[in-house]
Design an enzyme around this catalytic site. Sequence first.
Site, PDB file in Angstrom:
ATOM      1  N   ALA A  40       0.876  -1.174   0.000  1.00 33.78           N
ATOM      2  CA  ALA A  40       0.000   0.000   0.000  1.00 33.78           C
ATOM      3  C   ALA A  40       0.912   1.222   0.000  1.00 33.78           C
ATOM      4  CB  ALA A  40      -0.902   0.005   1.233  1.00 33.78           C
ATOM      5  N   ILE A  70       4.455  -1.185   3.467  1.00 39.47           N
ATOM      6  CA  ILE A  70       4.311   0.215   3.074  1.00 39.47           C
ATOM      7  C   ILE A  70       5.259   0.557   1.926  1.00 39.47           C
ATOM      8  CG2 ILE A  70       4.313   2.588   3.896  1.00 39.47           C
ATOM      9  CD1 ILE A  70       2.260   0.581   5.207  1.00 39.47           C
ATOM     10  N   LYS A  71       4.666   1.113   0.887  1.00 41.95           N
ATOM     11  CA  LYS A  71       5.432   1.490  -0.300  1.00 41.95           C
ATOM     12  C   LYS A  71       5.807   2.968  -0.208  1.00 41.95           C
ATOM     13  CE  LYS A  71       4.933  -0.205  -5.045  1.00 41.95           C
ATOM     14  NZ  LYS A  71       3.946  -0.418  -6.127  1.00 41.95           N
ATOM     15  N   VAL A  72       7.098   3.235  -0.336  1.00 41.44           N
ATOM     16  CA  VAL A  72       7.586   4.618  -0.316  1.00 41.44           C
ATOM     17  C   VAL A  72       8.530   4.804  -1.496  1.00 41.44           C
ATOM     18  CG1 VAL A  72       7.387   4.750   2.201  1.00 41.44           C
ATOM     19  CG2 VAL A  72       9.584   4.142   1.156  1.00 41.44           C
TER      20      VAL A  72
END
Length: 217
Positions: free
Chosen positions: A57, A83-85
């Site tokens: 996400a 978590i996608k950054v």
Amino acid sequence: MQIYLDTANLAEIREAASWGILSGVTTNPTLIAREKGADFKAIITEIAELVDGPISAETISLDAEGMVREGLEYASWHPNVIIKVPSTTEGLRAVSQLAKHGIRCNVTLCFNSVQALLAARAGAFIISPFVGRVDDTGVDGMALIREIAGIYRQDREITTKILAASIRHPRHIVEAALAGADIATCPFKVLQQAMRHPLTDRGIEQFLADWKSRMSS
């Protein structure tokens, strides 16, 4: 090499999951936006129920503080959410801080090996080099996968997984596996194409024709 599906479409995920091949799913703001009218949290949590593996996400903040805030929220939705950054200095800060909370991160939009090395040192769970987009610049995207894999092998402290993203066709899947990727994330269309071959279709037709001929004799 593990196979992830790169989509936020629940019908595609449900179908691919039924094949027994999926180890995870990647989403991004563009893919989420295509599912018009759907709630972000609802999509992610339903995907997590369909696929027992990492579900990416992506944050939309550009600063580390915002990424961490969003990441903490998204991670609370389901244990499988990662978590996608982006591959930026603010992204590195966010990865480092989220790792202290035990939250895994997928560092996306990676286009060179230094980005991959620094993401790993910051504590990334996954690094996502975009092989198709690198190809578009006239550089071999799979060479980037091989280079990152070589760098990671030299440092035993690095446990970051290499995810080949921007997969354009079935051959990319094979090349990613040979180049040392741990994961390939693919559009549903590419997975469908990967299981089609004219000789397979011809063989099935011949087998059925022979069986029908035998049964009618």
